[in-house]
Structure formats: structure tokens, C-alpha cells
Design a protein around this motif. Structure first.
Motif, PDB file in Angstrom:
ATOM      1  N   LYS A  90       7.178   8.133   1.748  1.00 49.76           N
ATOM      2  CA  LYS A  90       6.262   7.740   2.619  1.00 49.76           C
ATOM      3  C   LYS A  90       6.663   7.061   3.960  1.00 49.76           C
ATOM      4  N   ILE A  91       6.008   7.402   4.914  1.00 51.73           N
ATOM      5  CA  ILE A  91       6.479   7.117   6.099  1.00 51.73           C
ATOM      6  C   ILE A  91       5.606   5.718   6.093  1.00 51.73           C
ATOM      7  N   ASP A  92       6.300   4.886   6.986  1.00 54.98           N
ATOM      8  CA  ASP A  92       5.708   3.457   6.957  1.00 54.98           C
ATOM      9  C   ASP A  92       4.739   3.184   8.123  1.00 54.98           C
ATOM     10  N   VAL A  93       4.633   3.976   9.185  1.00 53.62           N
ATOM     11  CA  VAL A  93       3.584   3.846  10.259  1.00 53.62           C
ATOM     12  C   VAL A  93       2.389   3.822   9.840  1.00 53.62           C
ATOM     13  N   TYR A  94       1.968   4.608   8.690  1.00 54.87           N
ATOM     14  CA  TYR A  94       0.703   4.745   8.417  1.00 54.87           C
ATOM     15  C   TYR A  94       0.148   3.422   8.036  1.00 54.87           C
ATOM     16  N   ASP A  95       0.731   2.784   7.128  1.00 50.60           N
ATOM     17  CA  ASP A  95       0.272   1.583   6.598  1.00 50.60           C
ATOM     18  C   ASP A  95       0.255   0.397   7.833  1.00 50.60           C
ATOM     19  N   GLU A  96       1.135   0.626   8.665  1.00 45.74           N
ATOM     20  CA  GLU A  96       1.256  -0.473   9.772  1.00 45.74           C
ATOM     21  C   GLU A  96      -0.075  -0.028  10.639  1.00 45.74           C
ATOM     22  N   ALA A  97      -0.347   0.957  11.052  1.00 45.12           N
ATOM     23  CA  ALA A  97      -1.408   1.444  11.753  1.00 45.12           C
ATOM     24  C   ALA A  97      -2.722   1.153  11.377  1.00 45.12           C
ATOM     25  N   GLU A  98      -2.844   1.177   9.905  1.00 47.63           N
ATOM     26  CA  GLU A  98      -4.009   0.871   9.179  1.00 47.63           C
ATOM     27  C   GLU A  98      -4.296  -0.651   9.112  1.00 47.63           C
ATOM     28  N   LYS A  99      -3.415  -1.306   8.844  1.00 53.38           N
ATOM     29  CA  LYS A  99      -3.346  -2.817   9.125  1.00 53.38           C
ATOM     30  C   LYS A  99      -4.182  -3.138  10.651  1.00 53.38           C
ATOM     31  N   HIS A 100      -3.341  -2.574  11.422  1.00 54.50           N
ATOM     32  CA  HIS A 100      -3.718  -2.802  13.001  1.00 54.50           C
ATOM     33  C   HIS A 100      -5.304  -2.260  13.325  1.00 54.50           C
ATOM     34  N   LEU A 101      -5.601  -1.274  12.797  1.00 51.16           N
ATOM     35  CA  LEU A 101      -7.067  -0.676  12.846  1.00 51.16           C
ATOM     36  C   LEU A 101      -7.932  -1.538  12.172  1.00 51.16           C
ATOM     37  N   ALA A 153      -9.891  -3.590   5.349  1.00 48.10           N
ATOM     38  CA  ALA A 153      -8.896  -2.504   4.818  1.00 48.10           C
ATOM     39  C   ALA A 153      -9.299  -1.271   5.690  1.00 48.10           C
ATOM     40  N   CYS A 154      -8.303  -0.319   5.910  1.00 43.03           N
ATOM     41  CA  CYS A 154      -8.670   0.934   6.521  1.00 43.03           C
ATOM     42  C   CYS A 154      -7.611   1.911   5.904  1.00 43.03           C
ATOM     43  N   VAL A 155      -7.977   3.266   5.894  1.00 41.27           N
ATOM     44  CA  VAL A 155      -7.343   4.397   5.648  1.00 41.27           C
ATOM     45  C   VAL A 155      -7.409   5.353   6.471  1.00 41.27           C
ATOM     46  N   ILE A 211      -0.449   8.703  14.832  1.00 40.61           N
ATOM     47  CA  ILE A 211      -0.870   7.655  14.277  1.00 40.61           C
ATOM     48  C   ILE A 211      -0.039   6.501  14.937  1.00 40.61           C
ATOM     49  N   ALA A 212       1.351   6.736  15.041  1.00 39.63           N
ATOM     50  CA  ALA A 212       2.238   5.634  15.816  1.00 39.63           C
ATOM     51  C   ALA A 212       1.648   5.626  17.255  1.00 39.63           C
ATOM     52  N   THR A 213       1.208   6.379  17.908  1.00 34.98           N
ATOM     53  CA  THR A 213       0.785   6.398  19.331  1.00 34.98           C
ATOM     54  C   THR A 213      -0.413   5.270  19.335  1.00 34.98           C
ATOM     55  N   ILE A 214      -1.383   5.306  18.437  1.00 34.27           N
ATOM     56  CA  ILE A 214      -2.191   4.276  18.557  1.00 34.27           C
ATOM     57  C   ILE A 214      -1.765   2.757  18.681  1.00 34.27           C
ATOM     58  N   LEU A 215      -0.546   2.571  17.999  1.00 31.51           N
ATOM     59  CA  LEU A 215       0.143   1.485  18.118  1.00 31.51           C
ATOM     60  C   LEU A 215       0.811   1.247  19.402  1.00 31.51           C
TER      61      LEU A 215
END
Length: 347
Positions: free
Chosen positions: A60-71, A79-81, A247-251
Motif C-alpha cells: 500500500k502507498i501511504d499517500v492515499y490514506d493521507e490525502a483521504e484524511k485531508h479531503l 471519512a473519504c475514499v 493524489i499527492a498533488t492535492i496535498l
């Protein structure tokens, strides 16, 4: 039909002639913005151009969870997916509730991303209210109502008067928020908080992230329990995710998003301040799309080398959808030119 050979940004070239473009959904005008592209390219170097594995993979790439928490924090949900597109987000929500045995109801002007098979929109909220009430009387299964939070005709955002005709405490509401999240309207938070205040039995919001964040991706927002259920479906597990670079760019581009939101807000104010015939258009507070029906506007602007959105949508048998779309990539002189032409046309 007009073909171009590069991204249709502030200007497009048609048959060798440069024209101003006031269409599309690149609201923040970031797709060719140098500082934004620098951040985006940096993320591509780190994460690569594509990630074809399932999100259910053992790696798993951790940036997904990080971005979903941010969104989720941004819009105010628990929550978000994220997914690879807004269309896929809508289809996941639709397929999930259909598979659970719920009856699906569609508000006027709902986007095709929310539809399954040959389902269709109700012509009015009054008709929808009758259908939902009849369902509730006959069934113990909670109905699910789908709508576009912003439908370009003013039926929903900002007041959601039609939605409030329904017995919301007995309904699951699924709203497509693609044209609000990340934009000046509600300071980029979209309509989740507004819809939540109406107290539906449950609220789910799905969205494209391309319109507000300028990257190819989609998202679904809701309760922690519901989002986990969606993530555990074969539909989600079998689909490739949005690329991690997107996804990382959103952050990492957050400061640019805020600046461009403010610039777009100023453009909207400039357009409205100069326009003499506001009644020609349907528009919503702090949104940069101005819908109209008089095709003289399309023709007149085209004669002066300005191209707007105007085509049959969503299919060839649908009525012509025409709108002037302001973007943060426009200049003040561009907006003043459009306003001047419209004012001249109706003098």
C-alpha cells in the motif's frame, strides 16, 4: 465541432486563428500553470506515471490514506475514499446501493455518473416527492435519492428547496458535488456541510476532483462505516486507483489552490459588476458558470473570436447546453471584453 491540438486553456487556436476560450471545467486554470506543473512533475518523479495495482493489495502507498484524511477534513465528513475518476465514484455509490436492495430515485438534472442501466431523472421535485412517499408507505427499505448539488439551473445549491420537499429523515441522500469542491463556493469545502444540516437519514457525497484540483481523480465522502463498506466491495477492489502522483498533488499544491480560488472569485465579481443583463443567465453565488438559453450569445461571441461551452448534453438528443465559464487563467481584459460584447448585443 471544433478540434484543437493542445489543452484548451485561456486561448485556443482554430484554423490558425487564436480565440479566447470561456468553456470547459478547468475552473482554476491550473492544467498549464507553471508552478502547479512543477509540483505535479515532482510527484510524478516520486510516484511514477501510473499505479495499476488494487488498493486491496498487500503493498500500500501511504499517500492515499493521507490525502483521504485531508479531503474528509476539508469537506467536513467523517471519512473519504478516492477513486480514479468522479464518474467511477458515482458508479460505485450507485452499484453499491442497488446491490444492497435499495430503490434508487433521481432528482431533476442529475448527472449520468449517478445512473445505472436505463434509470431516468424525475421531471420535478414534486413528482419525486410523490414517488418517494409512495415507496416509504409500501416498503421498509430506505430509499436512496441521487442529485447534483449544483445543477446549473438553480434547483439545488444554494437553498436546496426542492430537496427539502422530501421526508429527508427517511432517505439516504447521495449528492454529486463535482462542481463545488475545491472552488470559491463555500471556500472550497463543497456542499457536504450544507446538505448535512438538512438532517437526511444518511448523506453520501461523491465528486470528481479534476474540476477543483486539476488532477484526474474522484472521491466519496460519508460516515466511517459506510466508506469502509464501499472500500470492501469487489467494485472498488477490482479497479485501479487514481495515480498516487495525482493524489499527492492535492496535498502539496494546497497554497496554489487557495490563491487561484481567490483569483476566480475576483473574476466572478468583475463579470457580474459589468454585466447589464444579468437576467439572461442562470448562475449560483460564487460559481463561475453562467448558463443561458439565447443562442444569439453563442453566435455573437463566436463572431468576435470567443468560444464558449455550447453543445447537446449529455447526448445528441438532449437540449443544447450553453454557458460562459470563467476561469482563474483568464485575464481581466478577457472578462471585460466578454461583458462588453454581451452588453452591446442587448443594447
Amino acid at each position: 465541432m471544433t478540434y484543437v491540438s493542445s489543452f484548451p486553456a485561456r486561448k485556443i487556436k482554430v484554423n490558425g486563428v487564436k480565440k479566447l476560450y470561456f468553456g470547459g471545467t478547468a475552473y482554476l486554470g491550473l492544467q498549464k500553470h507553471k508552478k502547479f506543473l512543477k509540483i505535479y512533475f515532482k510527484n510524478i518523479k516520486k510516484y511514477g506515471t501510473n499505479y495499476g495495482a488494487s488498493r486491496k493489495s498487500n503493498i500500500k502507498i501511504d499517500v492515499y490514506d493521507e490525502a483521504e484524511k485531508h479531503l474528509a477534513k476539508l469537506v467536513g465528513s467523517k471519512a473519504c475514499v478516492t477513486l480514479s475518476s468522479g464518474y467511477l465514484a458515482g458508479q460505485l455509490a450507485c452499484n453499491y446501493f442497488k446491490a444492497q436492495g435499495h430503490s434508487l430515485f433521481y432528482a431533476p438534472n442529475s448527472h449520468t455518473a449517478l445512473h445505472q442501466n436505463n434509470s431516468s431523472n424525475y421531471a420535478s421535485y414534486s413528482d419525486l416527492a410523490v414517488a418517494v412517499e409512495n415507496h416509504i408507505k409500501k416498503s421498509n427499505v430506505t430509499p436512496v435519492v441521487f442529485l447534483d448539488s449544483l445543477d446549473f439551473y438553480g434547483l439545488n445549491y444554494p437553498n436546496f428547496k426542492g430537496l427539502q420537499q422530501l421526508p429527508l429523515d427517511k432517505i439516504i441522500v447521495v449528492a454529486d458535488d463535482s462542481h463545488t469542491i475545491g472552488l470559491p463556493l463555500n471556500n472550497g469545502t463543497g456542499c457536504y456541510a450544507q446538505l448535512h444540516k438538512l438532517n437526511p437519514k444518511e448523506l453520501i457525497v461523491c465528486s470528481s476532483l479534476g474540476k477543483g484540483f486539476a488532477v484526474q481523480a474522484g472521491a466519496i465522502f460519508g460516515t466511517t462505516k459506510r466508506i469502509e463498506e464501499l472500500k470492501n466491495t469487489a467494485f472498488f477492489g477490482g479497479a485501479s486507483p487514481a495515480t498516487p502522483a495525482n493524489i499527492a498533488t492535492i496535498l502539496t499544491a494546497e497554497s496554489i489552490y487557495k490563491k487561484r480560488q481567490q483569483k476566480l472569485k475576483q473574476h466572478i465579481q468583475l463579470f457580474l459588476k459589468g454585466l447589464n443583463n444579468k437576467e439572461l443567465f442562470t448562475f449560483m453565488p460564487n460559481h463561475s458558470a453562467f448558463t443561458y438559453s439565447d443562442q444569439k450569445i453563442t453566435t455573437y461571441l463566436k463572431e468576435h473570436n470567443i468560444i464558449v461551452t455550447s453543445f447537446n448534453y449529455p447526448d445528441k438528443d438532449s437540449p443544447t447546453m450553453s454557458r460562459i465559464v470563467l476561469s482563474a487563467h483568464h485575464k481581466k481584459k478577457d472578462i471585460n471584453k466578454v461583458v462588453s460584447l454581451i452588453n452591446t448585443l442587448y443594447d
